[in-house]
Motif scaffolding. Structure first.
Motif, mmCIF file in Angstrom:
data_model
loop_
_atom_site.group_PDB
_atom_site.id
_atom_site.type_symbol
_atom_site.label_atom_id
_atom_site.label_comp_id
_atom_site.label_asym_id
_atom_site.label_seq_id
_atom_site.Cartn_x
_atom_site.Cartn_y
_atom_site.Cartn_z
ATOM 1 N N ASP A 106 0.835 -1.202 0.000
ATOM 2 C CA ASP A 106 0.000 0.000 0.000
ATOM 3 C C ASP A 106 0.871 1.254 0.000
ATOM 4 O O ASP A 106 0.748 2.139 0.843
ATOM 5 C CB ASP A 106 -0.921 0.016 1.218
ATOM 6 N N TRP A 107 1.772 1.338 -0.995
ATOM 7 C CA TRP A 107 2.767 2.397 -1.035
ATOM 8 C C TRP A 107 2.250 3.713 -1.589
ATOM 9 O O TRP A 107 2.945 4.718 -1.568
ATOM 10 C CB TRP A 107 3.950 1.925 -1.881
ATOM 11 N N VAL A 108 1.011 3.724 -2.096
ATOM 12 C CA VAL A 108 0.448 4.968 -2.620
ATOM 13 C C VAL A 108 -0.424 5.623 -1.546
ATOM 14 O O VAL A 108 -1.376 5.011 -1.062
ATOM 15 C CB VAL A 108 -0.404 4.707 -3.875
ATOM 16 N N PRO A 109 -0.115 6.861 -1.152
ATOM 17 C CA PRO A 109 -0.919 7.546 -0.143
ATOM 18 C C PRO A 109 -2.378 7.666 -0.577
ATOM 19 O O PRO A 109 -2.679 7.770 -1.773
ATOM 20 C CB PRO A 109 -0.261 8.937 -0.054
ATOM 21 N N ARG A 110 -3.276 7.664 0.391
ATOM 22 C CA ARG A 110 -4.709 7.745 0.091
ATOM 23 C C ARG A 110 -5.047 9.021 -0.679
ATOM 24 O O ARG A 110 -5.875 9.005 -1.586
ATOM 25 C CB ARG A 110 -5.504 7.700 1.404
ATOM 26 N N SER A 111 -4.384 10.114 -0.323
ATOM 27 C CA SER A 111 -4.655 11.391 -0.991
ATOM 28 C C SER A 111 -4.325 11.320 -2.481
ATOM 29 O O SER A 111 -5.021 11.912 -3.316
ATOM 30 C CB SER A 111 -3.840 12.517 -0.342
ATOM 31 N N VAL A 112 -3.263 10.573 -2.824
ATOM 32 C CA VAL A 112 -2.873 10.426 -4.230
ATOM 33 C C VAL A 112 -3.902 9.567 -4.965
ATOM 34 O O VAL A 112 -4.276 9.855 -6.105
ATOM 35 C CB VAL A 112 -1.465 9.802 -4.346
ATOM 36 N N ARG A 113 -4.374 8.505 -4.315
ATOM 37 C CA ARG A 113 -5.412 7.660 -4.920
ATOM 38 C C ARG A 113 -6.673 8.481 -5.208
ATOM 39 O O ARG A 113 -7.309 8.330 -6.248
ATOM 40 C CB ARG A 113 -5.763 6.497 -3.990
ATOM 41 N N GLU A 114 -7.026 9.344 -4.271
ATOM 42 C CA GLU A 114 -8.223 10.165 -4.428
ATOM 43 C C GLU A 114 -8.064 11.151 -5.585
ATOM 44 O O GLU A 114 -9.011 11.371 -6.358
ATOM 45 C CB GLU A 114 -8.513 10.917 -3.125
ATOM 46 N N LYS A 115 -6.864 11.733 -5.710
ATOM 47 C CA LYS A 115 -6.618 12.662 -6.821
ATOM 48 C C LYS A 115 -6.683 11.938 -8.160
ATOM 49 O O LYS A 115 -7.237 12.453 -9.134
ATOM 50 C CB LYS A 115 -5.250 13.332 -6.658
ATOM 51 N N ALA A 116 -6.116 10.735 -8.213
ATOM 52 C CA ALA A 116 -6.128 9.951 -9.450
ATOM 53 C C ALA A 116 -7.566 9.638 -9.851
ATOM 54 O O ALA A 116 -7.926 9.747 -11.027
ATOM 55 C CB ALA A 116 -5.333 8.669 -9.273
ATOM 56 N N LYS A 117 -8.372 9.228 -8.886
ATOM 57 C CA LYS A 117 -9.771 8.899 -9.173
ATOM 58 C C LYS A 117 -10.530 10.143 -9.623
ATOM 59 O O LYS A 117 -11.377 10.082 -10.525
ATOM 60 C CB LYS A 117 -10.429 8.305 -7.922
ATOM 61 N N LYS A 118 -10.210 11.276 -9.012
ATOM 62 C CA LYS A 118 -10.872 12.539 -9.354
ATOM 63 C C LYS A 118 -10.565 12.927 -10.804
ATOM 64 O O LYS A 118 -11.461 13.324 -11.561
ATOM 65 C CB LYS A 118 -10.385 13.640 -8.399
ATOM 66 N N ILE A 119 -9.290 12.803 -11.204
ATOM 67 C CA ILE A 119 -8.895 13.136 -12.573
ATOM 68 C C ILE A 119 -9.498 12.146 -13.560
ATOM 69 O O ILE A 119 -10.000 12.520 -14.629
ATOM 70 C CB ILE A 119 -7.354 13.143 -12.707
#
Length: 262
Positions: free
Chosen positions: A101-114
């Protein structure tokens, strides 16, 4: 030429000794002989990953994939071991990254948003949307949008290797490169997913298509692509992120439609 033939024969003897006689010394030599595959795959995947993920850790997991490949490979079928091993090594490394789980949650959320923004805007306009349109939709400046793309680059490097559905092992990448090994139970789904992927690629900008082609078909690294296209590595990373997020949006939309029709 004689030395080359001798090397090939010796290599075949190693496979025979390991598979037929269980010779662990032969297995050890096969591992040592193919360690270059681990180095190559781990080096490619290391590009753009967070600094806390060391290449050594990637290589260690890659070696486990190589050993697994050597144990399971059927040398009598006449297939290329290097190709088979590359996928096993890559899979072992990606599995370790997901589990960590090396990707921070905030980065996952930004990716999903884009990804969602691309999906909705391109469905609305029926064309590729510009950075300016994306920035307006996300209510950020173009500079902030490019920074977001840079942040999510660590996710998009492996996104085509992720399963299409969480409970299945088939990946998005398999729809691009695997023309064999079809699963009869999902033949219709695969057909429509492949169609969606090709349509998604068709909507990419020329530069995005070039990056996807050079990375996934020509097997170049992001730094090598930067040289070929005379662009900075960060710009290549942004183009790659945009391309992958567009493709993910297209595939996820099609997947949802298929699930509704099941």
């Amino acid at each position: 030429m004689d030395e080359r033939k001798a090397s090939v024969l010796n290599h075949a003897d190693l496979w025979s000794a390991w598979k037929e006689d269980g010779d662990h010394e032969a297995k050890k030599k096969l591992i040592e002989y193919h360690l270059h595959i681990v180095d190559y795959v781990s080096s490619r995947l290391a590009i753009g990953l967070p600094k806390n993920v060391s290449k050594g850790d990637l290589a260690s997991n890659g070696v486990m994939g190589l050993i697994d490949a050597i144990e399971k490979f059927d040398y009598k079928r006449g297939l290329q071991f290097e190709t088979y091993a590359s996928w096993r090594v890559r899979g072992a490394i990606l599995d370790s990254l997901r589990q960590g789980d090396w990707v921070p949650r905030s980065v996952r959320e930004k990716a999903k948003k884009i990804e969602t923004a691309y999906q909705q805007l391109e469905q609305k306009y029926l064309r590729s949307v510009s950075d300016s349109e994306m920035s307006d939709y996300l209510d950020v400046t173009e500079k902030e949008f490019r920074h977001m793309l840079q942040e999510v680059a660590v996710m998009t490097l492996t996104s085509l290797e992720d399963p299409i559905r969480e409970e299945e092992s088939e990946t998005r990448m398999s729809l691009l490169v695997d023309e064999k090994a079809k699963n009869p139970d999902h033949k219709v789904h695969e057909f429509y997913l492949r169609e969606a992927l090709m349509k998604g690629i068709g909507k990419l900008t020329p530069k995005e298509r070039t990056v996807v082609s050079l990375l996934y078909y020509e097997d170049l690294s992001l730094s090598e692509i930067a040289e070929v296209m005379s662009l900075s590595p960060s710009r290549i990373s942004q183009l790659h992120s945009k391309a992958i997020l567009r493709l993910r949006g297209a595939l996820d939309k099609d997947r949802d439609l298929l699930m509704q029709n099941d």
